[in-house]
Design an enzyme around this catalytic site. Structure first.
Site, mmCIF file in Angstrom:
data_model
loop_
_atom_site.group_PDB
_atom_site.id
_atom_site.type_symbol
_atom_site.label_atom_id
_atom_site.label_comp_id
_atom_site.label_asym_id
_atom_site.label_seq_id
_atom_site.Cartn_x
_atom_site.Cartn_y
_atom_site.Cartn_z
ATOM 1 C CG HIS A 42 -21.573 -10.955 -4.782
ATOM 2 N ND1 HIS A 42 -21.845 -12.410 -4.921
ATOM 3 C CD2 HIS A 42 -20.362 -11.311 -4.702
ATOM 4 C CE1 HIS A 42 -20.813 -13.281 -4.770
ATOM 5 N NE2 HIS A 42 -19.804 -12.443 -4.605
ATOM 6 C CB SER A 87 -42.199 9.422 -19.720
ATOM 7 O OG SER A 87 -43.474 9.065 -19.292
ATOM 8 C CE LYS A 139 -39.512 7.471 -15.405
ATOM 9 N NZ LYS A 139 -39.627 6.233 -16.189
ATOM 10 C CD GLU A 173 -35.393 0.181 -20.496
ATOM 11 O OE1 GLU A 173 -36.602 0.236 -21.016
ATOM 12 O OE2 GLU A 173 -35.181 0.922 -19.867
#
Ligand code: ARG
Length: 462
Positions: free
Chosen positions: A156, A277, A283, A290
């Site tokens: 979980h 970024s 970043k 992704e």
């Protein structure tokens, strides 16, 4: 544009119809399979006395020349042809004349495309398999180095019990190993040659289908000509295996993204596998992971698309089947690229082992072990569960951990606690004691790693 089937027609095809019907813009990728199949067919036709030796030689030489010229870029594929079969045949006739017109004897584009697609799929089953094997090799080397690197195991997404990095990666090893087993099954099931099925009902020429099948490396010829030209099961199975591979890569990507986040910091992606970024200078984004996660959708889509295309098609060949190509080509190259990139990403990432261990030490991942300790001192498990539950609550309140409590605090909850509790709930002991086969205990893990090594040494293709 002249079509292979122009004779029966008195009017030219409407331009929109021609474009809608044509497949050359995407089936041109099959040119080398098309030529390989045609060479086998021509050699067999000569062996059977259907072509003369001179005709066969001219055809084989002509086809080999076309292949060379397309590969070197000297011969661009003419996209005004209807499909790759028409293109190859047209160039062949242009180059060698009359003999070229005999190549299509005893053959239809229906068994031709069925063969081309099978040859293509078969090669990419092997290619996907070897990319997975490289991924497994990288996973195994991380596992070998990290049988003692503790980290929290989650359920979980909550810290559950301590495991090791080797064990966590070992779970993915199992998944990709099953993927390879699936590919192996599919390979053997698909490896039958449809050439010689003709349009749907075989031919009246005395073809030797066993001969072409073995020339092309198949286990044998297919046994029903109607099924041969209209079977796309092998592609559906391949797409299904590819979808499963993507599901595994996507789950793994999700974890990499989490582990690379500021909150976890379990890993750091290499600069060469991250992106920045345009606005936020701090970043370092996990775009590759992704994208792998994101591209899973289009591979699932390919599987659903082909399943749906096939569901209402009566026997035998129907043009609907041309729709298998774009989705399959896209899914195959997507999975190959994703697997290769993913392997590079894993190979270059850094593991922050201390952060992993600190995280495992916090968050009560040793609570089950504390309960097991009491069970070993004669407390029934259900009571032990309750006692440790109360202890955890006490720790939360005091912002501390079980192993940091004093003997008195422990005794206040149960008089069964003795000083040996500290060793019993230490991270190292918690992991070391998990020795059931398949568990993270380093000794067991090493056994499993040995088995994996032997497995990677075998090669099913030979
Ligand atoms: N482009 C076709 C396909 O991909 C090849 C077979 C054409 N056969 C035909 N009867 N039109 O399925």
């Amino acid at each position: 544009m002249a079509q292979l089937w122009g004779g029966r027609f008195t009017k030219a095809t409407d331009k929109l119809v021609f474009d809608f019907n044509a497949s050359i813009s995407f089936d041109k990728i099959l040119f080398s399979q098309d030529i390989e199949g045609s060479i086998a067919h021509a050699v067999m036709l000569e062996k059977q006395g259907i072509l003369t030796l001179e005709e066969k030689d001219a055809i084989v030489k002509g086809l080999a020349g076309i292949r060379e010229d397309v590969e070197s870029g000297r011969l661009p594929i003419d996209e005004s042809q209807e499909d790759i079969h028409s293109f190859v045949e047209a160039v062949l006739i242009e180059r060698i004349g009359e003999a070229g017109k005999k190549l299509h004897t005893g053959r239809s584009r229906n068994d031709q495309i069925a063969l081309d697609m099978r040859l293509y799929a078969r090669a990419h089953v092997l290619q996907t398999d070897s990319l997975l094997k490289e991924l497994l090799t990288v996973l195994l080397s991380v596992m070998e180095e990290n049988t003692e690197t503790c980290m929290p195991g989650f359920t979980h997404l909550q810290k559950a019990q301590p495991v090791t990095l080797a064990h966590h990666f070992g779970a993915y090893f199992e998944m990709f190993k099953r993927d390879r087993l699936r590919l192996k099954d599919i390979y053997h099931r698909m490896n039958y040659c449809p050439l010689g099925a003709g349009a749907l009902a075989g031919t009246t020429y005395p073809l030797d289908r066993n001969y072409t099948a073995s020339m092309l490396g198949f286990e044998g010829p297919t046994l029903n000509s109607m099924d041969s030209v209209s079977d796309r099961d092998y592609l559906i199975e391949f797409l299904s295996a590819l979808a499963t591979i993507m599901m595994h890569l996507s789950r793994f990507s999700e974890e990499i993204i989490l582990w690379n986040s500021n909150e976890y910091r379990f890993i750091e992606l290499d600069d060469s596998y991250s992106t920045g970024s345009s606005i936020m200078p701090q970043k370092k984004n996990p775009d590759i992971a992704e994208l792998v996660r994101g591209k899973t959708g289009r591979v699932y889509g390919a599987l659903m698309s082909l399943l749906t295309t096939m569901k209402g098609i009566p026997l035998a060949y129907n043009k609907d089947m041309q729709e298998d190509k774009e989705v399959a080509f896209d899914a195959i190259s997507t999975v190959e690229t994703c697997t290769e990139l993913f392997t590079g990403m894993i190979k270059t990432m850094k593991f922050n082992k201390e952060t992993m261990e600190e995280s495992a030490a916090k968050g009560f991942a040793n609570a089950t072990d504390a309960a097991d300790y009491l069970v070993n001192k004669g407390v029934p498990f259900r009571d032990a569960h309750g006692i440790i539950g109360r202890l955890v609550l006490y720790c939360i309140d005091k912002n501390t951990s079980i192993d940091a409590l004093g003997m008195e605090e422990l005794k206040a909850v149960s008089d069964k606690f003795e000083p040996d509790i500290y060793d019993a709930v230490s991270l190292k002991t918690c992991v070391e004691k998990r020795l059931t086969l398949g568990a993270p205990g380093p000794k067991r893990m090493q056994e499993v790693i040995r088995m994996h090594k032997e497995y990677l040494e075998e090669d099913w293709k030979s």
